[in-house]
Design a protein around this motif. Structure first.
Motif, PDB file in Angstrom:
ATOM      1  N   LEU A 201       0.827  -1.210   0.000  1.00 16.25           N
ATOM      2  CA  LEU A 201       0.000   0.000   0.000  1.00 16.25           C
ATOM      3  C   LEU A 201       0.862   1.261   0.000  1.00 16.25           C
ATOM      4  CD1 LEU A 201      -2.754  -1.080   2.558  1.00 16.25           C
ATOM      5  CD2 LEU A 201      -3.123  -0.545   0.143  1.00 16.25           C
ATOM      6  N   LYS A 202       1.996   1.197   0.675  1.00 17.52           N
ATOM      7  CA  LYS A 202       2.883   2.364   0.746  1.00 17.52           C
ATOM      8  C   LYS A 202       3.820   2.463  -0.451  1.00 17.52           C
ATOM      9  CE  LYS A 202       3.079   2.420   5.818  1.00 17.52           C
ATOM     10  NZ  LYS A 202       3.967   2.262   6.997  1.00 17.52           N
ATOM     11  N   GLY A 203       3.840   1.425  -1.257  1.00 16.27           N
ATOM     12  CA  GLY A 203       4.735   1.448  -2.409  1.00 16.27           C
ATOM     13  C   GLY A 203       6.173   1.136  -2.071  1.00 16.27           C
ATOM     14  N   LEU A 204       6.398   0.339  -1.017  1.00 16.43           N
ATOM     15  CA  LEU A 204       7.770   0.001  -0.632  1.00 16.43           C
ATOM     16  C   LEU A 204       8.331  -1.080  -1.547  1.00 16.43           C
ATOM     17  CD1 LEU A 204       7.425  -0.178   3.271  1.00 16.43           C
ATOM     18  CD2 LEU A 204       8.090   1.772   1.855  1.00 16.43           C
ATOM     19  N   SER A 205       9.653  -1.098  -1.642  1.00 15.10           N
ATOM     20  CA  SER A 205      10.311  -2.138  -2.426  1.00 15.10           C
ATOM     21  C   SER A 205      10.331  -3.431  -1.622  1.00 15.10           C
ATOM     22  CB  SER A 205      11.745  -1.713  -2.746  1.00 15.10           C
ATOM     23  OG  SER A 205      12.520  -1.648  -1.550  1.00 15.10           O
ATOM     24  N   ALA A 206      10.652  -4.528  -2.304  1.00  9.58           N
ATOM     25  CA  ALA A 206      10.714  -5.833  -1.636  1.00  9.58           C
ATOM     26  C   ALA A 206      11.763  -5.829  -0.527  1.00  9.58           C
ATOM     27  CB  ALA A 206      11.034  -6.924  -2.661  1.00  9.58           C
ATOM     28  N   GLU A 207      12.886  -5.150  -0.768  1.00 11.63           N
ATOM     29  CA  GLU A 207      13.944  -5.096   0.240  1.00 11.63           C
ATOM     30  C   GLU A 207      13.476  -4.330   1.480  1.00 11.63           C
ATOM     31  OE1 GLU A 207      14.268  -4.374  -2.912  1.00 11.63           O
ATOM     32  OE2 GLU A 207      15.676  -5.877  -3.686  1.00 11.63           O
ATOM     33  N   GLN A 208      12.755  -3.242   1.255  1.00 13.73           N
ATOM     34  CA  GLN A 208      12.253  -2.462   2.395  1.00 13.73           C
ATOM     35  C   GLN A 208      11.234  -3.265   3.213  1.00 13.73           C
ATOM     36  OE1 GLN A 208      10.981   0.896  -0.072  1.00 13.73           O
ATOM     37  NE2 GLN A 208      12.391   2.242   1.053  1.00 13.73           N
ATOM     38  N   ILE A 209      10.392  -4.016   2.513  1.00 19.67           N
ATOM     39  CA  ILE A 209       9.396  -4.841   3.214  1.00 19.67           C
ATOM     40  C   ILE A 209      10.089  -5.909   4.050  1.00 19.67           C
ATOM     41  CG2 ILE A 209       7.557  -6.536   2.880  1.00 19.67           C
ATOM     42  CD1 ILE A 209       6.675  -4.889   0.438  1.00 19.67           C
ATOM     43  N   THR A 210      11.085  -6.546   3.502  1.00 11.48           N
ATOM     44  CA  THR A 210      11.813  -7.598   4.229  1.00 11.48           C
ATOM     45  C   THR A 210      12.504  -7.032   5.470  1.00 11.48           C
ATOM     46  OG1 THR A 210      12.179  -8.827   2.177  1.00 11.48           O
ATOM     47  CG2 THR A 210      13.618  -9.342   4.039  1.00 11.48           C
ATOM     48  N   ALA A 211      13.107  -5.857   5.325  1.00  9.43           N
ATOM     49  CA  ALA A 211      13.787  -5.224   6.462  1.00  9.43           C
ATOM     50  C   ALA A 211      12.786  -4.871   7.562  1.00  9.43           C
ATOM     51  CB  ALA A 211      14.530  -3.967   5.999  1.00  9.43           C
ATOM     52  N   THR A 212      11.617  -4.383   7.183  1.00  9.62           N
ATOM     53  CA  THR A 212      10.587  -4.030   8.167  1.00  9.62           C
ATOM     54  C   THR A 212      10.094  -5.278   8.887  1.00  9.62           C
ATOM     55  OG1 THR A 212       9.898  -2.185   6.749  1.00  9.62           O
ATOM     56  CG2 THR A 212       8.387  -2.855   8.487  1.00  9.62           C
ATOM     57  N   GLN A 213       9.936  -6.362   8.162  1.00  9.70           N
ATOM     58  CA  GLN A 213       9.503  -7.619   8.786  1.00  9.70           C
ATOM     59  C   GLN A 213      10.532  -8.103   9.815  1.00  9.70           C
ATOM     60  OE1 GLN A 213       9.022  -9.878   5.149  1.00  9.70           O
ATOM     61  NE2 GLN A 213       6.778  -9.717   5.212  1.00  9.70           N
ATOM     62  N   ALA A 214      11.799  -8.020   9.468  1.00  4.46           N
ATOM     63  CA  ALA A 214      12.852  -8.467  10.393  1.00  4.46           C
ATOM     64  C   ALA A 214      12.864  -7.614  11.659  1.00  4.46           C
ATOM     65  CB  ALA A 214      14.214  -8.397   9.698  1.00  4.46           C
ATOM     66  N   GLU A 215      12.703  -6.299  11.501  1.00  3.13           N
ATOM     67  CA  GLU A 215      12.701  -5.406  12.660  1.00  3.13           C
ATOM     68  C   GLU A 215      11.508  -5.701  13.566  1.00  3.13           C
ATOM     69  OE1 GLU A 215      14.480  -2.501  14.970  1.00  3.13           O
ATOM     70  OE2 GLU A 215      15.213  -3.443  13.128  1.00  3.13           O
ATOM     71  N   ALA A 216      10.351  -5.937  12.960  1.00  2.00           N
ATOM     72  CA  ALA A 216       9.149  -6.221  13.751  1.00  2.00           C
ATOM     73  C   ALA A 216       9.282  -7.542  14.496  1.00  2.00           C
ATOM     74  CB  ALA A 216       7.919  -6.247  12.835  1.00  2.00           C
ATOM     75  N   MET A 217       9.848  -8.536  13.873  1.00  2.00           N
ATOM     76  CA  MET A 217       9.991  -9.839  14.535  1.00  2.00           C
ATOM     77  C   MET A 217      10.962  -9.746  15.705  1.00  2.00           C
ATOM     78  SD  MET A 217       7.796 -11.565  13.110  1.00  2.00           S
ATOM     79  CE  MET A 217       8.096 -12.659  14.464  1.00  2.00           C
ATOM     80  N   SER A 218      12.031  -8.985  15.549  1.00  2.00           N
ATOM     81  CA  SER A 218      12.987  -8.824  16.645  1.00  2.00           C
ATOM     82  C   SER A 218      12.310  -8.165  17.849  1.00  2.00           C
ATOM     83  CB  SER A 218      14.178  -7.988  16.185  1.00  2.00           C
ATOM     84  OG  SER A 218      15.091  -7.779  17.251  1.00  2.00           O
ATOM     85  N   GLY A 219      11.561  -7.109  17.581  1.00  2.00           N
ATOM     86  CA  GLY A 219      10.871  -6.421  18.676  1.00  2.00           C
ATOM     87  C   GLY A 219       9.824  -7.288  19.348  1.00  2.00           C
ATOM     88  N   THR A 220       9.107  -8.072  18.548  1.00  2.00           N
ATOM     89  CA  THR A 220       8.079  -8.961  19.114  1.00  2.00           C
ATOM     90  C   THR A 220       8.702 -10.013  20.016  1.00  2.00           C
ATOM     91  OG1 THR A 220       6.652  -8.637  17.182  1.00  2.00           O
ATOM     92  CG2 THR A 220       6.247 -10.586  18.535  1.00  2.00           C
ATOM     93  N   HIS A 221       9.763 -10.627  19.574  1.00  4.80           N
ATOM     94  CA  HIS A 221      10.437 -11.651  20.389  1.00  4.80           C
ATOM     95  C   HIS A 221      11.045 -11.027  21.655  1.00  4.80           C
ATOM     96  CE1 HIS A 221       9.637 -14.667  17.482  1.00  4.80           C
ATOM     97  NE2 HIS A 221      10.531 -14.277  16.581  1.00  4.80           N
ATOM     98  N   MET A 222      11.548  -9.792  21.533  1.00  2.27           N
ATOM     99  CA  MET A 222      12.098  -9.109  22.701  1.00  2.27           C
ATOM    100  C   MET A 222      11.012  -8.887  23.749  1.00  2.27           C
ATOM    101  SD  MET A 222      14.975  -7.785  23.802  1.00  2.27           S
ATOM    102  CE  MET A 222      14.885  -7.735  25.578  1.00  2.27           C
ATOM    103  N   ASN A 223       9.836  -8.458  23.302  1.00  5.99           N
ATOM    104  CA  ASN A 223       8.724  -8.239  24.231  1.00  5.99           C
ATOM    105  C   ASN A 223       8.278  -9.540  24.891  1.00  5.99           C
ATOM    106  OD1 ASN A 223       8.639  -5.489  23.749  1.00  5.99           O
ATOM    107  ND2 ASN A 223       7.152  -5.669  22.090  1.00  5.99           N
ATOM    108  N   ALA A 224       8.348 -10.641  24.162  1.00  4.80           N
ATOM    109  CA  ALA A 224       7.976 -11.942  24.733  1.00  4.80           C
ATOM    110  C   ALA A 224       8.947 -12.337  25.849  1.00  4.80           C
ATOM    111  CB  ALA A 224       7.955 -12.998  23.637  1.00  4.80           C
ATOM    112  N   VAL A 225      10.232 -12.117  25.623  1.00  2.00           N
ATOM    113  CA  VAL A 225      11.233 -12.414  26.651  1.00  2.00           C
ATOM    114  C   VAL A 225      10.983 -11.551  27.895  1.00  2.00           C
ATOM    115  CG1 VAL A 225      13.687 -12.222  27.233  1.00  2.00           C
ATOM    116  CG2 VAL A 225      12.990 -13.230  25.044  1.00  2.00           C
ATOM    117  N   LYS A 226      10.729 -10.263  27.691  1.00  2.00           N
ATOM    118  CA  LYS A 226      10.464  -9.362  28.823  1.00  2.00           C
ATOM    119  C   LYS A 226       9.220  -9.791  29.599  1.00  2.00           C
ATOM    120  CE  LYS A 226      12.563  -5.141  26.932  1.00  2.00           C
ATOM    121  NZ  LYS A 226      12.285  -3.756  26.430  1.00  2.00           N
ATOM    122  N   ALA A 227       8.189 -10.209  28.862  1.00  2.00           N
ATOM    123  CA  ALA A 227       6.954 -10.633  29.521  1.00  2.00           C
ATOM    124  C   ALA A 227       7.201 -11.843  30.412  1.00  2.00           C
ATOM    125  CB  ALA A 227       5.877 -10.948  28.479  1.00  2.00           C
ATOM    126  N   LEU A 228       7.969 -12.781  29.945  1.00  2.00           N
ATOM    127  CA  LEU A 228       8.264 -13.979  30.742  1.00  2.00           C
ATOM    128  C   LEU A 228       9.109 -13.623  31.962  1.00  2.00           C
ATOM    129  CD1 LEU A 228       8.935 -16.422  27.780  1.00  2.00           C
ATOM    130  CD2 LEU A 228       7.105 -16.649  29.485  1.00  2.00           C
TER     131      LEU A 228
END
Length: 611
Positions: A201-228
């Protein structure tokens, strides 16, 4: 010989001048010419008049057309920018799902066309309607394009918000159940899909989408560790980290490792502190906490691990603080129960036999006993003359002679000074508002019932934010003015007596402010408060000192100073004694007897009431 030619005859015949004819001039017919010109002028004038008439008609048409177009423009602006109904202010789903069932751009174009039709009715002729229709159509076309752009933007924004919502929900689902591998896998896929859709929708390139996915997954896993870790599930946090550590970025990988190490230390410290506390904790409230022994045992347990030792000692100290706080609340409740017994006129013996009294530590029991004894003494001193706010001579002779210089009397007076000093410190609004109500109520054995009641009233007032702000301003104003009178409110090395005197002054000035506010039937202004404070601090008397005399505000004096230490100037003394003798002869009332204490009393009354 050459022969010269001769001409015997003429080669050109002689010409004869023509006959000249002279005739009278002919006169033209100007009447016809002028008639023709007049006719031509009339035709030109007619044509000019026709042009003027046509211009007038065109101008009239233009005015009517412009008027109609202005109204249509007004309608278009309202349909676009109105705060309630303008399409620019219709956002998100409201712009996409219209009650009309039509696309927003179509709906608003129809509304504008209705306005165009409504205004075309009032046009006067076909020419006006034709020109108006052309211009109105241009305006409608532009308006539809603007509405369509807004609708497309809202669709994009709404779609992005849906994807963001999907991402957040999936991330939260992982944080809430991080040890369920199926849950984690399913929601990881949802996160990646939501980021992919948003990127398109934003018109991002495939590389930008992949980088955003990696950043989001890192943050999500970090929050899971903190929650535990927050759930004190250190083992679970470590297992989760090992499973997904490949998805952490460099910074969050290091942060997670640090948190896990700290959590492991905390886990061990909590376990060790629990073991030590259970082995050494007090059996009941008001037993001492042997923190020294617990810490010594901890040092033996972690002799080679300073981090775990420090964490264990910190945990033990936190437990002691929590125990002390709970113990304080327990004691406050019992002190307040004893206070209720006292106010219901139970005897000291009955009070000392109560469960509440005996549950208190020895120091609190002694303070209560002294407070009740002082209260009984004060009430006996006042006797029946309390309604006149004066002490009778009989009671004064009966008690003062026996107690004035005794150790018990000095001790009682020192308790009064200590209590007023503590009252002064607690009257600071920032200190008082931080206390619990029961803790304030339980101060009566230390600072007296009256001062406790005063602090309770102020504590309840300070629960209102505006009152707290006003009280802070009053306190600072009092301190600033007291400093100008050299009363040293900011001196951190004040003696207990100096604190007590400031406590008396502060308490009495507050009473003056309250009386003035009640009399005015409105809150006092800052200027009015300053005037009262300055006036009262300026009313001073001389106090007899052991080495030298001093000058103090009347409102700052203790009862003992008022009775025994005020120096009455000779001129005032003679006048007061003369008036007192006359009153005493007329009434025989003891407060008019010309005793030294009564002279001081009436001197202070006169000084206090002076303007």
């Amino acid at each position: 010989m050459p022969k010269v030619p001769t001409y015997d005859t003429f080669q050109v015949a002689p010409q004869v001048n023509p006959d000249v004819r002279v005739a009278a001039p002919e006169f033209q017919d100007y009447g016809g010419v002028n008639a023709a010109k007049a006719g031509q002028a009339a035709i030109s004038a007619g044509m000019a008049a026709a042009r003027i008439g046509a211009d007038i008609i065109n101008d009239a048409n233009a005015v009517r057309i412009d008027e109609a177009l202005n109204k249509v423009n007004e309608a278009a602006l309202a349909l676009r920018y109105d705060k309630t109904d303008g399409f620019e202010n219709i956002k998100g789903e409201a712009a996409l799902n219209r009650k009309s069932g039509k696309p927003l751009a179509v709906e608003y174009k129809e509304k504008l066309e209705a306005a165009i039709k409504e205004n075309s009715i009032f046009l006067g002729n076909d020419t006006q309607r034709k020109i108006f229709a052309i211009k109105a159509n241009d305006l409608s076309t532009r308006f539809y394009a603007q509405a369509n752009v807004h609708e497309v933007k809202q669709f994009t924004d709404y779609s992005l918000s849906v994807q963001e919502g999907s991402l957040k929900n999936a991330a939260n689902a992982i944080t809430l159940d991080p040890l369920n591998s199926e849950n984690v896998k399913a929601n990881v896929d949802k996160i990646n899909q939501a980021i992919y859709n948003a990127g398109k929708l934003k018109g991002l390139s495939a590389e930008q989408i992949t980088a955003t996915q990696a950043e989001a997954m890192s943050g999500t896993h970090m929050n899971a560790v903190k929650a535990l870790i927050d759930q004190e599930n250190t083992d679970g946090a470590l297992a989760y980290f090992k499973e997904y550590k490949k998805d952490f970025n460099g910074i969050q990988f290091a942060e997670a490792e640090k948190l896990l190490k700290q959590a492991d230390v905390a886990k061990v410290a909590i376990s060790a502190a629990t073991q030590l506390w259970e082995a050494n904790k007090p059996k009941t409230y008001n037993e001492p906490v042997d923190l020294f022994k617990m810490e010594e045992d901890a040092r033996s347990m972690f002799a080679n691990d300073p981090k775990k030792l420090a964490a264990t000692i910190s945990e033990l100290r936190n437990r002691k603080s929590a125990f002390d706080s709970t113990q304080g609340e327990f004691n406050d409740a019992n002190i307040n129960t004893v206070g209720q017994f006292m106010r219901s006129n139970k005897s000291l013996v009955e009070i000392q036999g109560s469960v509440a009294f005996n549950a208190l530590p020895g120091k609190a029991q002694l303070e209560i006993t002294q407070a009740i004894t002082d209260r009984e003494y004060t009430m006996k001193q006042r006797g029946l003359a309390e309604s006149d706010r004066l002490y009778t001579l009989k009671l004064r002779r009966e008690h003062d002679v026996d107690r004035k210089f005794t150790l018990e009397e000095r001790s009682r007076r020192q308790r009064e000074v200590n209590g007023m000093a503590q009252y002064f410190e607690l009257s600071n609004p920032d200190v008082l508002v931080g206390m619990k109500r029961d803790a304030v109520a339980a101060l009566w054995p230390k600072i007296g019932e009256g001062n406790t009641a005063n602090l309770l009233q102020r504590w309840e007032s300070l629960q209102n934010k505006d009152n707290l702000i006003t009280s802070r301003m009053d306190q600072e104003q009092f301190n600033a003015i007291a400093q100008q009178f050299d009363l040293k409110p900011y001196d951190s090395k004040k003696s207990t007596s100096e604190k007590a005197e400031l406590g008396n002054l502060h308490n009495n000035i507050n009473s003056k402010l309250e009386e003035a506010a009640k009399a005015s039937r409105r809150p006092l202004t800052r200027e009015e408060k300053e005037t009262i404070m300055r006036t009262e601090m300026a009313k001073t008397v001389t106090i007899d000192g052991f080495f030298s005399n001093s000058t103090k505000p009347i409102l700052q004096l203790s009862d003992k100073q008022k009775r025994e230490d005020v120096i009455v100037p000779n001129a005032d003394r003679s006048q007061i004694i003369q008036q007192m003798r006359l009153k005493y002869e007329q009434t025989k009332r003891p407060e008019f007897a010309p005793t030294e204490e009564n002279v001081r009393f009436w001197y202070l009354i006169n000084k206090s009431e002076a303007k």
